[in-house]
Design a protein around this motif. Structure first.
Motif, PDB file in Angstrom:
ATOM      1  N   ALA A   2      -7.388   2.523   8.577  1.00 53.53           N
ATOM      2  CA  ALA A   2      -5.947   2.307   8.478  1.00 53.53           C
ATOM      3  C   ALA A   2      -5.390   3.172   7.359  1.00 53.53           C
ATOM      4  O   ALA A   2      -6.116   3.581   6.447  1.00 53.53           O
ATOM      5  CB  ALA A   2      -5.641   0.841   8.197  1.00 53.53           C
ATOM      6  N   ASP A   3      -4.103   3.433   7.422  1.00 58.84           N
ATOM      7  CA  ASP A   3      -3.392   4.133   6.360  1.00 58.84           C
ATOM      8  C   ASP A   3      -3.295   3.172   5.177  1.00 58.84           C
ATOM      9  O   ASP A   3      -2.697   2.105   5.281  1.00 58.84           O
ATOM     10  CB  ASP A   3      -2.006   4.520   6.858  1.00 58.84           C
ATOM     11  N   GLU A   5      -1.540   3.179   2.657  1.00 61.85           N
ATOM     12  CA  GLU A   5      -0.189   2.937   2.159  1.00 61.85           C
ATOM     13  C   GLU A   5       0.598   1.974   3.049  1.00 61.85           C
ATOM     14  O   GLU A   5       1.703   1.585   2.698  1.00 61.85           O
ATOM     15  CB  GLU A   5       0.562   4.258   1.989  1.00 61.85           C
ATOM     16  N   SER A   6       0.016   1.569   4.193  1.00 62.21           N
ATOM     17  CA  SER A   6       0.713   0.606   5.049  1.00 62.21           C
ATOM     18  C   SER A   6      -0.204  -0.513   5.535  1.00 62.21           C
ATOM     19  O   SER A   6       0.240  -1.637   5.705  1.00 62.21           O
ATOM     20  CB  SER A   6       1.345   1.315   6.249  1.00 62.21           C
ATOM     21  N   LEU A   7      -1.463  -0.195   5.790  1.00 59.89           N
ATOM     22  CA  LEU A   7      -2.434  -1.146   6.350  1.00 59.89           C
ATOM     23  C   LEU A   7      -1.883  -1.815   7.609  1.00 59.89           C
ATOM     24  O   LEU A   7      -2.111  -2.996   7.860  1.00 59.89           O
ATOM     25  CB  LEU A   7      -2.870  -2.175   5.301  1.00 59.89           C
ATOM     26  N   ASP A   8      -1.155  -1.023   8.405  1.00 61.69           N
ATOM     27  CA  ASP A   8      -0.608  -1.531   9.667  1.00 61.69           C
ATOM     28  C   ASP A   8      -1.717  -2.123  10.529  1.00 61.69           C
ATOM     29  O   ASP A   8      -2.828  -1.618  10.578  1.00 61.69           O
ATOM     30  CB  ASP A   8       0.080  -0.396  10.445  1.00 61.69           C
ATOM     31  N   SER A  29       1.943   7.719  -2.441  1.00 64.24           N
ATOM     32  CA  SER A  29       2.663   6.570  -2.991  1.00 64.24           C
ATOM     33  C   SER A  29       1.674   5.444  -3.282  1.00 64.24           C
ATOM     34  O   SER A  29       1.495   4.534  -2.468  1.00 64.24           O
ATOM     35  CB  SER A  29       3.736   6.082  -2.012  1.00 64.24           C
ATOM     36  N   ARG A  32       2.978   1.898  -2.913  1.00 67.31           N
ATOM     37  CA  ARG A  32       3.000   1.404  -1.519  1.00 67.31           C
ATOM     38  C   ARG A  32       1.615   0.919  -1.099  1.00 67.31           C
ATOM     39  O   ARG A  32       1.484  -0.099  -0.428  1.00 67.31           O
ATOM     40  CB  ARG A  32       3.483   2.493  -0.566  1.00 67.31           C
ATOM     41  N   ALA A  33       0.571   1.644  -1.490  1.00 67.23           N
ATOM     42  CA  ALA A  33      -0.793   1.231  -1.154  1.00 67.23           C
ATOM     43  C   ALA A  33      -1.143  -0.088  -1.847  1.00 67.23           C
ATOM     44  O   ALA A  33      -1.749  -0.977  -1.246  1.00 67.23           O
ATOM     45  CB  ALA A  33      -1.798   2.317  -1.542  1.00 67.23           C
ATOM     46  N   ALA A  36       0.730  -2.802  -0.054  1.00 63.24           N
ATOM     47  CA  ALA A  36       0.096  -3.091   1.240  1.00 63.24           C
ATOM     48  C   ALA A  36      -1.158  -3.934   1.033  1.00 63.24           C
ATOM     49  O   ALA A  36      -1.422  -4.876   1.796  1.00 63.24           O
ATOM     50  CB  ALA A  36      -0.242  -1.785   1.967  1.00 63.24           C
ATOM     51  N   SER A  37      -1.917  -3.627   0.001  1.00 65.19           N
ATOM     52  CA  SER A  37      -3.108  -4.429  -0.309  1.00 65.19           C
ATOM     53  C   SER A  37      -2.712  -5.858  -0.667  1.00 65.19           C
ATOM     54  O   SER A  37      -3.343  -6.813  -0.211  1.00 65.19           O
ATOM     55  CB  SER A  37      -3.891  -3.817  -1.469  1.00 65.19           C
ATOM     56  N   ARG A  39      -0.127  -7.427   0.371  1.00 65.99           N
ATOM     57  CA  ARG A  39       0.333  -8.077   1.591  1.00 65.99           C
ATOM     58  C   ARG A  39      -0.828  -8.653   2.400  1.00 65.99           C
ATOM     59  O   ARG A  39      -0.740  -9.749   2.933  1.00 65.99           O
ATOM     60  CB  ARG A  39       1.120  -7.089   2.469  1.00 65.99           C
TER      61      ARG A  39
END
Length: 182
Positions: A2-3, A5-8, A29, A32-33, A36-37, A39
């Motif tokens: 996963a990315d 910075e988003s962990l989509d 960013s 952002r990472a 995301a972590s 989240r």
């Protein structure tokens, strides 16, 4: 996969612990990472991250620059942008962890060996092949050979028994998610 910075695709609050080893500093960013972590961590979950200390305490990165400085001017190490030393200042770690919703629970420093070889010239070849000796390739061949020989000699000073090792001081940081994942 996963990315970072988003962990989509990863559900909120689904992990107890996340780790980041020396990678956050390279991200476009990192906040952002980190967010995301946070989240994907459950409330109270931990993020354990490793960051390099100041360049002067990280021989794998600084030694080649120091020796190269005897042969040519070298660019300064970037401390405020993407790279291994983006978080060399502990205040920057605290700032970005806080911005992402983490409180810092624990910080410790350890000296770690990152690369090892039987002789210094092997480490020089490894550093050259990975592009860790920026600017040496612009030297004329005889000056480059002299630089590499001098660097190998400096590396030999880190001999520990049958191996030479280079590493540096890394900060291990434990951040705690104090807010539920969003």
């Amino acid at each position: 996969r996963a990315d970072a910075e988003s962990l989509d695709g990863l559900p909120a609050g689904s992990f107890d612990v996340a780790t980041a080893r020396w990678g956050l500093g390279y991200m476009g960013s990192p906040v952002r990472a980190l967010a995301a972590s946070r989240r994907v961590l459950r409330a109270g979950g931990a993020l354990v991250a490793a960051f390099w200390a100041e360049p002067s305490r990280v021989p794998w990165a600084e030694l080649s620059r120091s020796v190269l400085g005897r042969f040519r001017d070298s660019a300064p190490i970037v401390l405020d942008g993407p790279g291994p030393f983006r978080y060399a200042d502990p205040a920057w770690i605290a700032r970005d962890f806080g911005a992402a919703g983490f409180s810092i629970e624990h910080v410790e420093e350890i000296d770690v060996a990152v690369i090892e070889a039987r002789v210094g010239s092997e480490l020089v070849a490894w550093m050259r092949d990975l592009g860790l000796v920026k600017g040496a390739g612009e030297l004329p061949p005889d000056r480059r050979a002299a630089f590499e020989a001098e660097l190998a000699g400096e590396i030999e000073q880190s001999r520990d028994g049958e191996f030479v090792r280079l590493g540096g001081v890394t900060r291990l940081v434990v951040g705690r998610s104090m807010r539920p994942g969003a």
